[in-house]
Scaffold this motif. Structure first.
Motif, PDB file in Angstrom:
ATOM      1  N   GLU A 163      19.091  23.062  10.100  1.00  0.00           N
ATOM      2  CA  GLU A 163      17.628  23.491   9.152  1.00  0.00           C
ATOM      3  C   GLU A 163      17.892  22.820   7.586  1.00  0.00           C
ATOM      4  O   GLU A 163      17.012  22.606   7.239  1.00  0.00           O
ATOM      5  CB  GLU A 163      17.618  24.988   9.284  1.00  0.00           C
ATOM      6  N   SER A 164      19.250  23.407   7.120  1.00  0.00           N
ATOM      7  CA  SER A 164      19.325  22.587   5.637  1.00  0.00           C
ATOM      8  C   SER A 164      18.937  21.342   5.798  1.00  0.00           C
ATOM      9  O   SER A 164      18.474  20.510   4.750  1.00  0.00           O
ATOM     10  CB  SER A 164      20.687  22.987   5.306  1.00  0.00           C
ATOM     11  N   VAL A 165      19.738  20.477   6.839  1.00  0.00           N
ATOM     12  CA  VAL A 165      19.553  19.048   7.013  1.00  0.00           C
ATOM     13  C   VAL A 165      18.042  18.531   6.828  1.00  0.00           C
ATOM     14  O   VAL A 165      17.607  17.636   6.091  1.00  0.00           O
ATOM     15  CB  VAL A 165      20.403  18.423   8.153  1.00  0.00           C
ATOM     16  N   ARG A 166      17.535  19.285   7.713  1.00  0.00           N
ATOM     17  CA  ARG A 166      16.012  18.866   7.886  1.00  0.00           C
ATOM     18  C   ARG A 166      15.386  19.047   6.619  1.00  0.00           C
ATOM     19  O   ARG A 166      14.304  18.214   6.076  1.00  0.00           O
ATOM     20  CB  ARG A 166      15.106  19.756   9.059  1.00  0.00           C
ATOM     21  N   LYS A 167      15.571  20.176   5.828  1.00  0.00           N
ATOM     22  CA  LYS A 167      14.934  20.323   4.432  1.00  0.00           C
ATOM     23  C   LYS A 167      15.387  19.318   3.178  1.00  0.00           C
ATOM     24  O   LYS A 167      14.475  18.643   2.628  1.00  0.00           O
ATOM     25  CB  LYS A 167      15.631  21.819   3.917  1.00  0.00           C
ATOM     26  N   VAL A 168      16.643  18.820   3.378  1.00  0.00           N
ATOM     27  CA  VAL A 168      16.990  17.792   2.332  1.00  0.00           C
ATOM     28  C   VAL A 168      16.428  16.445   2.859  1.00  0.00           C
ATOM     29  O   VAL A 168      15.850  15.753   1.977  1.00  0.00           O
ATOM     30  CB  VAL A 168      18.498  17.839   2.657  1.00  0.00           C
ATOM     31  N   GLY A 173      12.240  12.395   1.260  1.00  0.00           N
ATOM     32  CA  GLY A 173      11.249  11.426   1.489  1.00  0.00           C
ATOM     33  C   GLY A 173      11.474  11.127   2.820  1.00  0.00           C
ATOM     34  O   GLY A 173      10.342   9.843   3.127  1.00  0.00           O
ATOM     35  N   PHE A 174      11.897  11.563   3.728  1.00  0.00           N
ATOM     36  CA  PHE A 174      12.169  11.214   5.111  1.00  0.00           C
ATOM     37  C   PHE A 174      11.034  11.787   5.830  1.00  0.00           C
ATOM     38  O   PHE A 174      10.624  12.938   5.729  1.00  0.00           O
ATOM     39  CB  PHE A 174      13.594  11.336   5.814  1.00  0.00           C
ATOM     40  N   GLU A 175      10.470  11.286   6.843  1.00  0.00           N
ATOM     41  CA  GLU A 175       9.280  11.970   7.582  1.00  0.00           C
ATOM     42  C   GLU A 175       9.967  12.208   9.044  1.00  0.00           C
ATOM     43  O   GLU A 175      10.401  11.317   9.702  1.00  0.00           O
ATOM     44  CB  GLU A 175       8.213  10.888   7.741  1.00  0.00           C
ATOM     45  N   GLU A 176       9.720  13.498   9.491  1.00  0.00           N
ATOM     46  CA  GLU A 176      10.299  13.802  10.734  1.00  0.00           C
ATOM     47  C   GLU A 176       9.558  13.380  12.004  1.00  0.00           C
ATOM     48  O   GLU A 176       8.049  13.693  11.981  1.00  0.00           O
ATOM     49  CB  GLU A 176      10.392  15.612  10.729  1.00  0.00           C
ATOM     50  N   TYR A 194      12.316   6.222   7.569  1.00  0.00           N
ATOM     51  CA  TYR A 194      12.645   6.194   6.382  1.00  0.00           C
ATOM     52  C   TYR A 194      11.396   5.825   5.691  1.00  0.00           C
ATOM     53  O   TYR A 194      10.590   4.880   6.272  1.00  0.00           O
ATOM     54  CB  TYR A 194      13.824   5.127   6.317  1.00  0.00           C
ATOM     55  N   ARG A 195      10.881   6.278   4.689  1.00  0.00           N
ATOM     56  CA  ARG A 195       9.653   6.067   3.995  1.00  0.00           C
ATOM     57  C   ARG A 195      10.078   5.255   2.612  1.00  0.00           C
ATOM     58  O   ARG A 195       8.695   4.806   1.863  1.00  0.00           O
ATOM     59  CB  ARG A 195       8.816   7.314   3.903  1.00  0.00           C
ATOM     60  N   ASN A 196      11.115   5.131   2.203  1.00  0.00           N
ATOM     61  CA  ASN A 196      11.224   4.509   0.890  1.00  0.00           C
ATOM     62  C   ASN A 196      11.413   2.886   1.033  1.00  0.00           C
ATOM     63  O   ASN A 196      11.603   2.407   2.158  1.00  0.00           O
ATOM     64  CB  ASN A 196      12.262   5.026   0.114  1.00  0.00           C
TER      65      ASN A 196
END
Ligand SMILES: C[S@@+](CC[C@H](N)C(=O)[O-])C[C@H]1O[C@@H](n2cnc3c(N)ncnc32)[C@H](O)[C@@H]1O
Length: 218
Positions: A163-168, A173-176, A194-196
């Motif tokens: 859950e912490s990884v998903r938050k980070v 700027g990553f889209e799940e 990856y969105r950048n």
């Protein structure tokens, strides 16, 4: 308890958590291949182990002929096993298995930006959240807009680290695209986009520090 990373891979034979994790990782790799536009698909695997996640998917996938991959792994016995599988699958012209340090940007030159980046068994072997943020920042060298990032993160002592990884990832700027917990309930497997923008040159020569040891592997 495994004494090294080669022995750690034997746990795939007995541990439902790892078996379920592998199944989900292969599902996400197959999904990313299916979603990739026509033409070459570039893949890198960071700390690839023996490559069973990618190679097991390519054994039977309609896009296998389009794949060009580089796997980077430090343990020479695991690399040797992976190379035997690559030969067996007839993919030696498409897949390189580098016996080298996956934390060093130079080992990816010529293979990036990739369309799919596999970072499984890595996030749990970083010192802390700051190191995770640094690695995600440095993915700008391996990735471009739209790259699929496939990752895993185990839980321990009842702490849901995934859950912490998903938050980070969200904050970075990553889209799940998808996230699943194994049915054992203690291993998260995610796929993000990856969105950048890609950085053609690495921001740092060392992209992260892998500080985990197999006896504590998470
Ligand atoms: C938890 S295992 C995961 C292996 C594989 N990705 C998987 O999911 O089955 C971590 C792997 O990282 C490798 N490793 C550790 N430090 C490394 C480094 N600096 N460069 C490349 N590989 C490394 C280990 O040898 C081990 O195979």
């Amino acid at each position: 308890m495994p004494k090294d990373w080669y022995e750690w891979h034997d746990l795939y034979n007995t541990e439902p958590k790892l078996q379920q994790r592998l199944e989900i990782v292969r599902e996400y790799i197959a999904y990313s291949l299916n979603e990739s536009p026509a033409g070459a698909i570039r893949i890198v695997s960071v700390c690839a182990g023996d490559g069973r996640d990618l190679l097991g998917t390519l054994e039977n996938h309609p896009r296998t002929k389009d794949v060009y991959a580089r796997l980077v792994e430090l343990n020479s016995n695991l690399v040797e096993r992976g190379r035997v599988t690559i030969e067996y699958l007839g993919l030696a012209n498409q897949i390189e298995f580098i016996n080298g340090d996956a934390t060093i940007a130079a080992n990816y030159i010529g293979a990036v930006p990739a369309d799919i980046v596999i970072v499984c068994g890595v996030f749990g072997n970083l010192a802390d959240e700051a190191e995770l943020r640094r690695l995600l920042e440095n993915l700008s060298f391996l990735s471009k807009q739209g790259t699929f990032i496939i990752w895993t993160r185990g839980h321990s002592n009842g702490i849901p680290y995934s859950e912490s990884v998903r938050k980070v990832l969200h904050e970075s700027g990553f889209e799940e695209v998808n996230f699943k917990l194994t049915s054992t309930g203690d291993m998260g497997v995610g796929i993000h986009r990856y969105r950048n923008e890609n950085s053609p040159a690495p921001k740092e020569q060392q992209l992260f520090v892998f500080s985990g040891i197999p006896i504590n592997a998470r």
